[in-house]
Write an enzyme that holds these catalytic residues in place. Structure first.
Site, mmCIF file in Angstrom:
data_model
loop_
_atom_site.group_PDB
_atom_site.id
_atom_site.type_symbol
_atom_site.label_atom_id
_atom_site.label_comp_id
_atom_site.label_asym_id
_atom_site.label_seq_id
_atom_site.Cartn_x
_atom_site.Cartn_y
_atom_site.Cartn_z
ATOM 1 N N HIS A 368 0.808 -1.214 0.000
ATOM 2 C CA HIS A 368 0.000 0.000 0.000
ATOM 3 C C HIS A 368 0.846 1.270 0.000
ATOM 4 O O HIS A 368 0.410 2.312 -0.447
ATOM 5 C CB HIS A 368 -1.062 -0.008 1.101
ATOM 6 C CG HIS A 368 -0.515 -0.148 2.469
ATOM 7 N ND1 HIS A 368 -0.336 -1.363 3.075
ATOM 8 C CD2 HIS A 368 -0.098 0.774 3.342
ATOM 9 C CE1 HIS A 368 0.160 -1.176 4.275
ATOM 10 N NE2 HIS A 368 0.321 0.119 4.469
ATOM 11 N N GLU A 609 -9.361 -11.825 -12.154
ATOM 12 C CA GLU A 609 -7.961 -11.840 -11.747
ATOM 13 C C GLU A 609 -7.510 -13.214 -11.266
ATOM 14 O O GLU A 609 -6.356 -13.415 -10.933
ATOM 15 C CB GLU A 609 -7.683 -10.752 -10.700
ATOM 16 C CG GLU A 609 -8.683 -10.656 -9.571
ATOM 17 C CD GLU A 609 -8.425 -9.474 -8.627
ATOM 18 O OE1 GLU A 609 -7.396 -8.796 -8.762
ATOM 19 O OE2 GLU A 609 -9.269 -9.261 -7.739
ATOM 20 N N ASP A 633 -2.927 -9.379 -10.357
ATOM 21 C CA ASP A 633 -3.117 -10.698 -9.773
ATOM 22 C C ASP A 633 -3.189 -11.777 -10.837
ATOM 23 O O ASP A 633 -2.656 -12.863 -10.661
ATOM 24 C CB ASP A 633 -4.389 -10.721 -8.912
ATOM 25 C CG ASP A 633 -4.116 -10.151 -7.534
ATOM 26 O OD1 ASP A 633 -3.079 -10.512 -6.955
ATOM 27 O OD2 ASP A 633 -4.906 -9.319 -7.055
ATOM 28 N N CYS A 680 -7.712 -2.838 -15.378
ATOM 29 C CA CYS A 680 -7.336 -1.895 -14.322
ATOM 30 C C CYS A 680 -6.060 -2.270 -13.585
ATOM 31 O O CYS A 680 -5.689 -1.645 -12.617
ATOM 32 C CB CYS A 680 -8.484 -1.708 -13.327
ATOM 33 S SG CYS A 680 -8.817 -3.192 -12.380
HETATM 34 C C1 PEP Z 1 -5.044 -6.316 -9.927
HETATM 35 O O1 PEP Z 1 -4.909 -7.361 -9.298
HETATM 36 O O2 PEP Z 1 -4.660 -6.163 -11.102
HETATM 37 C C2 PEP Z 1 -5.681 -5.149 -9.301
HETATM 38 C C3 PEP Z 1 -5.970 -4.068 -9.988
HETATM 39 O O3 PEP Z 1 -5.920 -5.220 -7.977
HETATM 40 P P1 PEP Z 1 -4.831 -5.012 -6.827
HETATM 41 O O4 PEP Z 1 -3.539 -4.587 -7.491
HETATM 42 O O5 PEP Z 1 -5.355 -3.986 -5.912
HETATM 43 O O6 PEP Z 1 -4.744 -6.384 -6.245
HETATM 44 MG MG MG Z 2 -6.032 -7.677 -7.466
#
Ligand code: PEP
Ligand code: MG
Length: 760
Positions: A368, A609, A633, A680
């Site tokens: 984070h 994911e 992921d 995303c």
């Molecule tokens: C991802 O897994 O691509 C995603 C956008 O979620 P995070 O990076 O928050 O796990």
């Molecule tokens: Mg993710």
């Protein structure tokens, strides 16, 4: 016997003479000497005139990473003594020598026997050759002769290299090594600032070195003595309380503590260190460390146990000291936040206008801290394992968030190179800023909406300024991470309302709480052997409907004003999870409607994911309105590469042919069912990968705000047909590197080389 030694020497000397360069000669000497003398380590230190230091240049037996990093002042430690006196030093137990100095990087505590000889040419000391033994050992006359002969041989090789200019170059190279460390890119960009070191309170190991001025010394000694008195008092009270509860031998422990606190070795050593200019907390850490190491090497289990006691004692003194010495943080210079485990709240120690970079020894791009840095547009490097955090306070640090590298005290040469890169970046920014109000449309007229990934309120204004058409991923865990407990429904509603209204009429995609994996809430710890394959995202929410329902109610309530909400479920691996989540969402919606106002039911989507979800798109499409591919992921699960593990980071690549085939599969099955697909993950914000996604027909892309205009330039410079043809070619390729090259070349050929230059 003698005959054999001289025979061996003759061979080594011959090999040293035949070596192709100085480094090879050094390596021959250290390796062969270690074998022949049957010692545990052999090392060579060079005298660096420029820095007035003795630098470790080669070793067999010590950690290779220490080369270039272990440096002594010319009169420091036993190596310094050999150099100063220009004489052989033969000690059976180095620990007992007054000049002995612990060096943490080399597991120094493990070595006792010491034989050091100076490397001399024309009466000038060029360095030191040293043999070390773990056990106590008195080296023989033959050993001395052996080492002295090799040192003389090395002297010749060194002065030869000196004349040829090789020596200066070598010292510069190891010098750069000292100051250049790599980790993982956490957030892109380049910046320079002063190291502002943060460390968790009451953690002795994390206390940094800090020099104090002459006139501060007495105050620090006073604070220290006061802390010791407090701890003595605490022990007295504890012993009193425990009387009759603990057996007498356990109670005796308090006496041991009390004795330790009175012992001169502890108190005097700490006081002396303060007098030498180290602040009280640093002097305490150094001294406790020394004692712990000593106890740890003892054979007797009882004494080894005392290492734990002395640590405990140190921690207690530290707590008292920290209560007295609350450090103020009125930062007024450009600073780089540096720490072992930075927590989000520590961002506030440096005013945002002075926060130029973030460097952490732990974590990765998806921690984070990295996500926050990204959102704030601050370059960040994570996982810089070898960074000596305790020793770099106040030093200049250059952060290269593109390559995941940092330079401590960068040389003029490095600074010049990077200043040029920064100028190039600024030029690129000027050019990109002209695109803010232009549509994100390919040359053949296909509109590809560009959205932002965020989780901060502070991001609204920069995101809007960048021309974002909405929020493609609002990571709701961020407001949860910066608090001490779960935020209540009203508090959450307020945060979500600000975001929804701030972006209205643009759509905002809220992802429901995605904790677990590497995103543990401090007040809701999840400890597992395999956290990425464990209790994560929707799995936790379905097991805790009370947390999920509170969040859903808050999100739905916040949407009554603008009705621009899209709701997204993370970590879906099975349709039954979607069914269960939909039930809860319907329940929350019904509860709110029953309470009065007519509240719209949100548009709902699922993140793809987890590989199992890829093959359930048809079933999922019956239940939800849109999909969003979480490539971060998806890549880690497809390739079986932990996205946080620095060790396997090179294997983690979203352009792997299998990942691309999977993305193509998602897009074609979703489109067959008339469902739009956004991407995303970080992939969408990387220009090379974004071109792949455009070619594959992704409906929208969501990325951190800093990447948005770069990707817009890309979208506006290609036809979708062109990108599609490149994808067709790429899908026939077998290797990630070929695919990357194909798209990088296409971007360069289109005149957009500046987009990839900075990240190569
Ligand atoms: C991802 O897994 O691509 C995603 C956008 O979620 P995070 O990076 O928050 O796990
Ligand atoms: Mg993710």
């Amino acid at each position: 016997m003698k005959h054999r030694i001289f025979d061996t020497l003759r061979h080594i000397v011959q090999d040293v003479n035949d070596a192709s360069g100085l480094i090879e000669a050094l390596n021959i000497v250290v390796q062969r000497t270690r074998q022949e003398m049957l010692v545990d380590a052999v090392s060579v230190y060079f005298r660096d005139e420029k820095t007035s230091q003795l630098v470790l240049m080669a070793t067999d037996g010590l950690n290779q990473d220490a080369i270039g990093k272990i440096r002594f002042r010319l009169d420091e430690g036993l190596i310094g003594l050999v150099s100063c006196q220009a004489e052989t030093l033969n000690i059976n137990d180095a620990h007992t020598h007054p000049n002995y100095l612990y060096v943490t990087e080399t597991d120094e505590i493990a070595f006792h026997g010491f034989l050091g000889v100076p490397i001399i040419q024309h009466r000038h000391v060029l360095g030191v050759l040293v043999a070390r033994q773990k056990k106590i050992r008195r080296f023989s006359n033959d050993d001395e002769t052996f080492l002295i002969t090799l040192a003389a041989q090395l002297a010749g090789a060194i002065s030869h290299a000196e004349k040829a200019g090789e020596l200066t170059q070598l010292l510069e190279e190891v010098g750069e090594k000292l100051f250049n460390m790599s980790g993982l890119s956490g957030s892109p960009g380049i910046s320079i600032g002063e190291a502002y070191v943060v460390f968790p309170p009451a953690n002795l190991e994390a206390v940094p070195d800090q020099a104090i001025a002459e006139d501060e010394i007495e105050q620090h000694i006073k604070d220290f003595n006061h802390a010791v008195e407090n701890v003595q008092q605490e022990f007295k009270e504890l012993a009193h309380k425990m009387q009759g509860i603990l057996p007498s031998e356990e109670l005796a422990l308090f006496n041991v503590f009390a004795l330790m606190l009175k012992s001169d070795t502890l108190i005097d050593v700490i006081t002396n260190r303060i007098r030498a200019g180290q602040w009280a907390q640093g002097a305490l850490r150094e001294t406790i460390d020394d004692h712990v190491r000593q106890f740890n090497t003892m054979e007797d289990a009882y004494f080894r146990e005392r290492a734990t006691d002395i640590k405990d004692l140190g921690r207690r003194i530290l707590v008292n000291l920290q209560n007295q010495q609350i450090t103020s943080s009125d930062v007024t210079t450009p600073s780089v936040l540096v720490g072992e485990e930075i927590v989000v709240s520590q961002f506030s120690e440096v005013p945002l206008e002075y926060l130029k970079g973030v460097v952490s020894t732990k974590g990765s791009a998806s921690s984070h801290v990295a996500i926050l840095s990204n959102a704030l547009g601050v370059p960040c490097v994570m996982g810089v394992e070898n960074l000596p955090v305790s020793r770099i306070k106040g030093q200049q640090i250059l952060v290269d968030g593109y390559r995941g590298q940092i330079f401590v005290k960068p040389s003029e040469h490095i600074l010049k190179e990077y200043r040029r890169l920064i100028r190039d970046e600024e030029k690129l920014d000027d050019r990109l800023n002209l695109l803010v109000d232009e549509p994100s449309e390919t040359l053949d007229g296909i509109h590809i909406p560009l959205h932002v990934n965020t989780g901060l309120l502070a991001d609204i204004s920069p995101s809007l300024k960048s021309g974002a058409e909405g929020v493609g991923l609002y990571r709701t865990e961020i407001p949860f991470l910066v608090r001490d407990g779960f935020p209540g429904e009203d508090e959450q509603t307020e945060i979500y309302r600000e975001i929804l209204q701030g972006f209205a009429p643009r759509p905002v995609t809220f992802r429901t709480l995605d904790i677990g994996g590497d995103k543990a809430l401090p007040y809701f710890p999840v400890i597992e052997d395999n956290p990425f394959l464990g209790w994560r995202g929707i799995r936790i929410m379905l097991d805790h409907p009370e947390i999920f329902l509170t969040q859903i109610r808050a999100i739905i309530r916040a949407n009554v004003y603008e009705n621009n909400l899209r709701l997204m479920l993370p970590m879906i691996s099975d349709v039954s999870e979607v069914d269960a989540a939909l039930e809860l969402i319907k329940q929350a919606h019904k509860e709110l409607n029953n309470a009065g106002e007519k509240i719209p039911f949100p548009t709902i989507g699922v993140m793809i994911e987890v590989p199992s979800a890829v093959y359930q798109i048809a079933a999922l499409a019956k239940r939800v309105d849109f999909f969003s591919i979480g490539t971060n992921d998806l890549t880690q699960y497809m390739l079986a590469v932990d996205r946080n593990n620095k060790q396997v980071a090179e294997l983690y690549d979203c352009l792997h042919p299998s990942v691309l085939k999977t993305i193509q599969e998602i897009l074609s099955s979703a489109h067959r069912h008339n469902k739009p697909v956004s991407v995303c993950g970080e992939m969408a914000g990387d220009p090379v990968s974004a071109l792949v996604l455009i070619g594959m027909g992704a409906d929208s892309l969501s990325m951190s705000v800093g990447s948005l205009l770069k990707v817009k330039w890309l979208v506006r410079s290609f036809t979708q047909a062109q990108a599609g043809q490149l994808v067709e070619q790429a899908m026939k390729m077998e290797k990630t590197s070929q695919i990357r090259l194909l798209f990088s070349r296409a971007i360069d050929d289109a005149g957009l080389g500046a987009l990839i230059k900075s990240i190569q």
